[in-house]
Design a protein around this motif. Structure first.
Motif, short mmCIF file in Angstrom:
data_model
loop_
_atom_site.label_atom_id
_atom_site.label_comp_id
_atom_site.label_asym_id
_atom_site.label_seq_id
_atom_site.Cartn_x
_atom_site.Cartn_y
_atom_site.Cartn_z
N MET A 6 -68.00 -78.75 8.49
CA MET A 6 -68.55 -78.26 9.76
C MET A 6 -69.09 -79.40 10.61
SD MET A 6 -68.86 -74.60 10.02
CE MET A 6 -67.36 -75.13 10.77
N CYS A 7 -69.78 -80.34 9.96
CA CYS A 7 -70.36 -81.47 10.70
C CYS A 7 -69.27 -82.38 11.28
CB CYS A 7 -71.29 -82.28 9.80
SG CYS A 7 -72.81 -81.40 9.41
N GLY A 8 -68.19 -82.55 10.53
CA GLY A 8 -67.09 -83.37 11.05
C GLY A 8 -66.51 -82.75 12.31
N ASP A 9 -66.37 -81.43 12.29
CA ASP A 9 -65.83 -80.70 13.43
C ASP A 9 -66.81 -80.77 14.62
OD1 ASP A 9 -64.07 -78.63 14.66
OD2 ASP A 9 -65.84 -77.38 14.42
N ILE A 10 -68.09 -80.71 14.33
CA ILE A 10 -69.11 -80.82 15.38
C ILE A 10 -69.10 -82.23 15.98
CG2 ILE A 10 -71.62 -80.85 15.79
CD1 ILE A 10 -71.77 -78.52 13.68
N GLY A 11 -68.98 -83.23 15.11
CA GLY A 11 -68.88 -84.61 15.59
C GLY A 11 -67.67 -84.81 16.49
N ALA A 12 -66.57 -84.15 16.13
CA ALA A 12 -65.36 -84.26 16.95
C ALA A 12 -65.59 -83.65 18.33
CB ALA A 12 -64.19 -83.57 16.25
#
Ligand code: CTP
Ligand code: MG
Length: 180
Positions: A98-104
């Motif tokens: 989820m955090c990777g997607d938010i960072g993107a």
């Protein structure tokens, strides 16, 4: 050999694959950035919500616990030594994804892309990078046992294919607004 690598990679990454799809189904409500802007664009945008993030993470953890319940028969049936998930590893895989997607989304907004715009490459691998970084940080012993170099290679090669396939399918059945 390749078959068992693919089975291990897919099994170990399932708790990281499911959160984004669960978030698509659960999304809505208050955006994480609260509508705030930074340098003339939204910090994250309306596509990153608290509810989507919480439900997505919970879905990934629940799936890992479900997989733990069937790891022995599944491993026997496939004749592969599949890993059981430590709780911390499960949380790291799901929340990291989820955090990777938010960072993107943060990077997309900084580069002038509106919510929903495609960012080829980033869209397919953001959650993999997030999940792997988080699991190696939070559950290093578990992660080094499971994610050997060959497994990592399979994960990086296989994930974009799976991501494109599931998103096109989700778009086709009308649960996702864009096919990426
Ligand atoms: N979603 C959410 N919370 C998250 C991730 C996703 O609520 N942390 C939901 C939102 O409803 C979002 C949908 O899942 O619109 C699709 O996710 P994604 O494609 O990642 O978001 P986009 O709307 O395309 O926005 P962005 O351009 O920021 O990726
Ligand atoms: Mg999107």
């Amino acid at each position: 050999m390749v078959g068992s690598l693919i089975a291990t990679a897919f099994w170990a990454m399932l708790p990281a694959y499911v959160p984004n799809n669960a978030a698509v189904l659960a999304g809505g409500g208050r955006p994480i950035d609260g509508g705030r802007e930074w340098r003339g664009a939204r910090v994250l945008g309306d596509g990153k919500t608290w509810r989507g993030t919480v439900v997505g993470t919970a879905a990934g953890v629940a799936l890992a616990l479900g997989l733990n319940a069937i790891v022995a028969p599944a491993g026997t049936a496939l004749d592969v030594d599949l890993p059981a998930f430590d709780l911390l590893a499960a949380v790291a895989l799901a929340f990291g994804a989820m955090c990777g997607d938010i960072g993107a989304s943060f990077l997309k907004r900084r580069s002038g892309r509106e919510r929903g715009a495609a960012f080829p490459g980033l869209d397919q691998l953001d959650f993999v990078v997030g999940a792997l970084v988080a699991v190696f940080l939070l559950a290093p012993g578990w992660a080094t046992d499971v994610f050997t170099l060959p497994v990592l290679v399979v994960v990086v090669a296989m994930t974009p294919v799976l991501h494109v396939t599931t998103n096109v399918a989700a778009y086709a059945i009308g649960v996702k607004n864009e096919p990426w």
